[in-house]
Scaffold this motif. Sequence first.
Motif, short mmCIF file in Angstrom:
data_model
loop_
_atom_site.label_atom_id
_atom_site.label_comp_id
_atom_site.label_asym_id
_atom_site.label_seq_id
_atom_site.Cartn_x
_atom_site.Cartn_y
_atom_site.Cartn_z
N ILE A 1 2.33 3.60 -5.47
CA ILE A 1 2.16 2.49 -5.18
C ILE A 1 1.09 1.87 -6.00
CG2 ILE A 1 1.03 1.00 -3.36
CD1 ILE A 1 2.30 2.47 -0.99
N LYS B 1 6.49 4.87 1.87
CA LYS B 1 5.79 3.60 2.48
C LYS B 1 6.00 2.06 2.06
CE LYS B 1 1.94 6.94 3.33
NZ LYS B 1 0.65 7.09 3.12
N THR B 2 7.19 1.71 2.29
CA THR B 2 7.66 0.44 1.98
C THR B 2 6.98 -0.89 2.37
OG1 THR B 2 9.44 0.51 3.64
CG2 THR B 2 10.09 1.62 1.51
N GLU B 3 6.76 -0.55 3.86
CA GLU B 3 6.17 -1.54 4.35
C GLU B 3 4.61 -1.71 4.12
OE1 GLU B 3 5.37 -3.61 8.83
OE2 GLU B 3 6.11 -1.71 8.67
N GLU B 4 3.87 -0.63 3.70
CA GLU B 4 2.29 -0.80 3.31
C GLU B 4 2.45 -1.58 1.92
OE1 GLU B 4 -0.83 2.22 1.27
OE2 GLU B 4 0.55 3.14 2.64
N PHE B 5 3.62 -1.10 0.95
CA PHE B 5 3.50 -1.89 -0.34
C PHE B 5 3.94 -3.34 -0.04
CE2 PHE B 5 6.21 -2.95 -4.01
CZ PHE B 5 5.05 -3.08 -4.86
N THR C 1 3.50 -5.25 2.38
CA THR C 1 2.33 -6.05 3.04
C THR C 1 1.53 -6.33 1.72
OG1 THR C 1 2.63 -5.10 5.05
CG2 THR C 1 0.73 -6.08 4.74
N LYS C 2 0.92 -5.44 1.09
CA LYS C 2 -0.19 -5.80 -0.11
C LYS C 2 0.49 -6.68 -1.05
CE LYS C 2 -2.45 -1.19 0.20
NZ LYS C 2 -2.95 -0.08 -0.44
N ASN D 1 7.02 -9.93 7.72
CA ASN D 1 5.82 -9.31 6.99
C ASN D 1 5.67 -10.57 5.92
OD1 ASN D 1 7.46 -6.09 6.73
ND2 ASN D 1 5.56 -6.87 7.94
#
Length: 437
Positions: free
Chosen positions: A79, A105-109, A111-112, A155
């Motif tokens: 990431i 961790k697609t949602e973590e990336f 969102t950032k 998101n």
Amino acid sequence: MNYTTQMDAAKKGIVTKEIEIVAEKERMDVNKLMELVAAGRVAIPANKKHKSISPEGVGEGLRTKINVNLGISKDCNCIDNELEKVKVALDMKAEAIMDLSCFGKTEEFRTKLINMSTAMIGTVPIYDAVGFYDRELASLTVKELLDVIEKHAKNGVDFMTIHAGINRETAAVFKRNKRLTNIVSRGGALMFAWMELNGKENPFYEHFDKVLDICEKYDVTISLGDACRPGSIADATDASQIKELMTLGELTKRAWERNVQVMIEGPGHMSLDEIQANMLLEKKLCHNAPFYVLGPLVTDVAPGYDHITSAIGGALAAASGADFLCYVTPAEHLRLPNLEDMKEGIIASKIAAHAGDIAKGIKGAREWDNAMSQARRELDWEKMFSLAMDPEKARRYREESKPEDEHTCTMCGKMCAVRNMNKVLNGENINVLRDDE
């Protein structure tokens, strides 16, 4: 007065802050811009939840925009590396970034990315679905696929590629008309496979109204994906591509009826002589909706240099009516691009977009070139660097090879035509072999 989307506001004569910002950026009368948004000829992708965005318009009469693809994959899932690319892409003034993450961790990336990005953000929900549910493609239900679209909308994603045009009818045309490279769109291949494995209609086509419900709620622009884009020049402008384009035109009208903004995605690989006709076809069949093209790559034999094959096609496409260019890097067809690949891809696409804008007569395009030409005539190196598309590289090249006369460069030295014309026109002598008196 209330409104649901930028298109809804424009139809009601409401000047949103996004319309106001885009009008100022483009030096366009705000009422003219509202007319174009209301008619669907311009889209302003700006999700209500994307608070950090600096809105951009895509479409008729506006600067040609460029998009940068990045994201994590199973083989390259760091990431931090992708976030570094994001920072550089924003510094280089890319107007859009598409997160094509398909692992981990697609949602973590995501969102950032959305929280830090002033550029509009796009995604392809079907890429995310398999990893999100950690199940094989064929087992995914219609509801699960639609839920991924809603998750991306919540998101804050500004535009989504939805492959709704590859329905069973289009798939039948594809199967009857053999291609050299079959279907090369990743999302298109996944949707085709889902239909074949389940014996069912494409859920994004069959339940398009539910897709529109989500997009209207969050003001997500639909980027109607070109599942049948040609993956080789041999497959360009064939029955599958045109059949899908006709379907996308029908879906465009349905979206506009719900005040959902639309962009149409296009080729792909295509020889130079077909590009202009393809731009005309899209505008005709899709009712002048903004056109978003990948390339087109004008030859298939230059792996490692496809940022160049893409820029050649992109310049002609932009000059002929394309509104949005998806960048292509030197790593295309070979591997996930690294940071340097991304930089080269951005510059190549920006050159193509700007060349197209000059041809289209976009406000300010030619003036930029004229300012550079004047700086060159005056041998004002600092001014040239400030006007350069890539100031860092221009300055580095000059520093790497210093001339004897600081007003010239090491290509011509004192034989520099610009230097000598300036001197002669000012009534001065030209000293080429000795120091100036």
